[in-house]
Design an enzyme around this catalytic site. Structure first.
Site, PDB file in Angstrom:
ATOM      1  N   ARG A 139       0.797  -0.924  -0.080  1.00  0.00           N
ATOM      2  CA  ARG A 139       0.087  -0.002   0.181  1.00  0.00           C
ATOM      3  C   ARG A 139       0.823   1.220   0.026  1.00  0.00           C
ATOM      4  NH1 ARG A 139      -4.984  -1.585   4.215  1.00  0.00           N
ATOM      5  NH2 ARG A 139      -5.319  -3.777   3.322  1.00  0.00           N
ATOM      6  N   ARG A 180       2.359   1.294  10.096  1.00  0.00           N
ATOM      7  CA  ARG A 180       1.708   1.751   8.762  1.00  0.00           C
ATOM      8  C   ARG A 180       2.738   1.549   7.827  1.00  0.00           C
ATOM      9  NH1 ARG A 180      -3.028   4.160   8.106  1.00  0.00           N
ATOM     10  NH2 ARG A 180      -3.147   4.679  10.221  1.00  0.00           N
ATOM     11  N   GLU A 227      -6.290  -0.721  15.475  1.00  0.00           N
ATOM     12  CA  GLU A 227      -7.094  -1.769  14.749  1.00  0.00           C
ATOM     13  C   GLU A 227      -6.077  -2.873  14.285  1.00  0.00           C
ATOM     14  OE1 GLU A 227      -8.321  -2.310  10.019  1.00  0.00           O
ATOM     15  OE2 GLU A 227      -8.337  -0.155  10.888  1.00  0.00           O
ATOM     16  N   SER A 274     -10.352  -5.934  10.412  1.00  0.00           N
ATOM     17  CA  SER A 274     -11.483  -5.381   9.892  1.00  0.00           C
ATOM     18  C   SER A 274     -12.316  -6.318   9.249  1.00  0.00           C
ATOM     19  CB  SER A 274     -11.185  -4.280   8.987  1.00  0.00           C
ATOM     20  OG  SER A 274     -12.288  -3.531   8.767  1.00  0.00           O
ATOM     21  N   ARG A 280       0.890  -6.361  12.634  1.00  0.00           N
ATOM     22  CA  ARG A 280       0.143  -5.856  13.883  1.00  0.00           C
ATOM     23  C   ARG A 280       0.119  -6.652  14.886  1.00  0.00           C
ATOM     24  NH1 ARG A 280      -3.559  -0.660  12.179  1.00  0.00           N
ATOM     25  NH2 ARG A 280      -2.395   0.219  10.456  1.00  0.00           N
TER      26      ARG A 280
END
Length: 424
Positions: free
Chosen positions: A259, A274, A346, A349, A388
């Site tokens: 990403r 991130r 988070e 999801s 994560r």
């Protein structure tokens, strides 16, 4: 993608759904395009009917010795007009699809209204947040162990990359194996090893294109690096007609994800939160419409089970209408506790997309004994983000001497190792 017929029948309801997301009302151009396209279709049908009728009359006129030239001229004119109408209909349809593709999915009725993450609703909390005096963040722990380096990664690739070595690299691999074993042996997901590069159609089908072009990496010859395994896994049913008995179809994969993190400048600049490249275990379900709500709960439970087995405190929230992703009609976020930040972040999801992606992909199913088809429902969820989860293990299992205890559930995957320590 949305059903133009439902929009045509009740544009006010569609506008109300968009308003819940904070999106401007329906463009009048959509209904104008739809009306003009249907007019083209009607005219083409009428001309075809007249052509058939005139062709029959021509034969009758010739048998009776009548002058058939006017009819011949009419048929010739119709023959010339038909391709023009067909081309115009295609142009209108393409423009209509382009505009429709820019609108997000409509929130489910039970999704709470809200503008952003502050309006999300917590539905459960599992475990007590770990309290550690002087808790360090994962990057401090990893660098002190000599097994995590952002400087080396920057030499190779620039910012937002990480090099893991030794037992931390093994721990990352162990976490992925652990997650896959839970999803495949306990929840019935089929493990898949998919391509990491996809074509435009695949990225469009799951909603990454055209809206999120800036968030993706593209090769010089036109492939897109996957931002999540959701893209190839969901597209396995692209343009397919499945048997109802096959559903639900459950798929899982551990892949690198890529990403660009466009728009995230200044956010989580330290550490692995991130990254441009990271590993994630993804779950995808393809279901009948009447199965998707229950499947959403089941998928979320699978992701939560990973954290429960690892002894990581977490909470699950329902995203409000303004905080959901583009393709979702309802989303649960699972947030793991990070002592180093003293915050929930988070880690998973899980979204029910209804038939939104299926319409873009033309993914359908047919019930036994029926001729007609219906669009499937698609769901996707992180099961979980491996990087994560690594962060969460480091921070929750950190010891005063800087070592990291290995959760009991991971020790078989680590060769029985109980602790990661400096020079250990």
């Amino acid at each position: 993608m949305h059903d133009i017929r439902s929009i045509r029948d009740n544009p006010a309801a569609f506008d109300a759904g968009l308003a819940r997301r904070g999106v401007e009302p329906l463009s009048p151009r959509i209904l104008e395009l739809d009306q003009e396209r249907r007019a083209c279709q009607t005219q083409a049908q009428e001309l075809q009917a007249r052509r058939n009728e005139a062709s029959k009359l021509i034969g009758a006129y010739k048998k009776e010795g009548k002058d058939a030239q006017p009819l011949l001229d009419e048929v010739a004119a119709i023959k010339e007009k038909m391709p023009q109408l067909e081309e115009r209909e295609k142009e209108l349809g393409a423009e209509l699809d382009r505009i429709l593709a820019s609108y997000p999915n409509i929130p489910a009725p039970d999704v709470p209204d809200g503008k952003d993450e502050h309006d999300n609703v917590e539905i459960r909390r599992v475990g007590t947040p770990t309290e550690i005096v002087g808790a360090k963040q994962h990057f401090e722990l990893g660098e002190a162990l000599g097994l995590m380096s952002f400087d080396l990664a920057a030499k190779l690739s620039g910012a937002r990359f990480t090099v893991l070595r030794g037992q931390l690299a093994r721990l990352e691999r162990a976490l992925g194996d652990f997650m896959l074993d839970i999803h495949t042996t306990e929840y019935g997901y089929e493990e898949v090893s998919p391509p990491l590069l996809v074509k435009d159609d695949a990225a469009f089908g799951t909603g990454q294109l055209p809206k999120f072009t800036e968030d993706l990496f593209q090769t010089t010859n036109g492939f897109w690096l996957i931002p999540t395994a959701e893209v190839p896994l969901t597209n396995l049913v692209n343009d397919a007609i499945l048997d109802a008995e096959e559903l639900p179809l459950r798929l899982t994969a551990r892949t690198p994800c890529f990403r660009s993190e466009a728009g995230s400048a200044g956010r989580d600049t330290r550490g692995m939160i991130r990254q441009h490249q990271f590993y994630k275990v993804e779950m995808v379900s393809i279901t009948r419409p009447d199965q998707s709500a229950a499947e959403h709960e089941r998928m979320t439970d699978a992701a939560e089970t990973v954290l429960k087995r690892l002894g990581l405190p977490f909470r699950t929230v329902t995203l409000c209408s303004g905080d959901m992703g583009f393709t979702a009609q309802k989303t649960y976020d699972i947030e793991v506790w990070l002592p180093g930040q003293a915050a929930y972040r988070e880690i998973s999801s899980c979204s029910n997309c209804g038939d939104f992606q299926a319409r873009r992909m033309k993914a359908r199913f047919r019930a036994k004994g029926e001729k007609s088809t219906q669009f499937v429902h698609t769901l996707n969820g992180s099961g979980t983000a491996v990087g994560r989860c690594l962060i969460a293990v480091l921070e929750n299992y950190q010891q005063p001497d800087g070592s990291i205890l290995i959760p009991d559930a991971l020790r078989p995957y680590m060769g029985g190792l109980e602790r990661i320590a400096l020079n250990g």
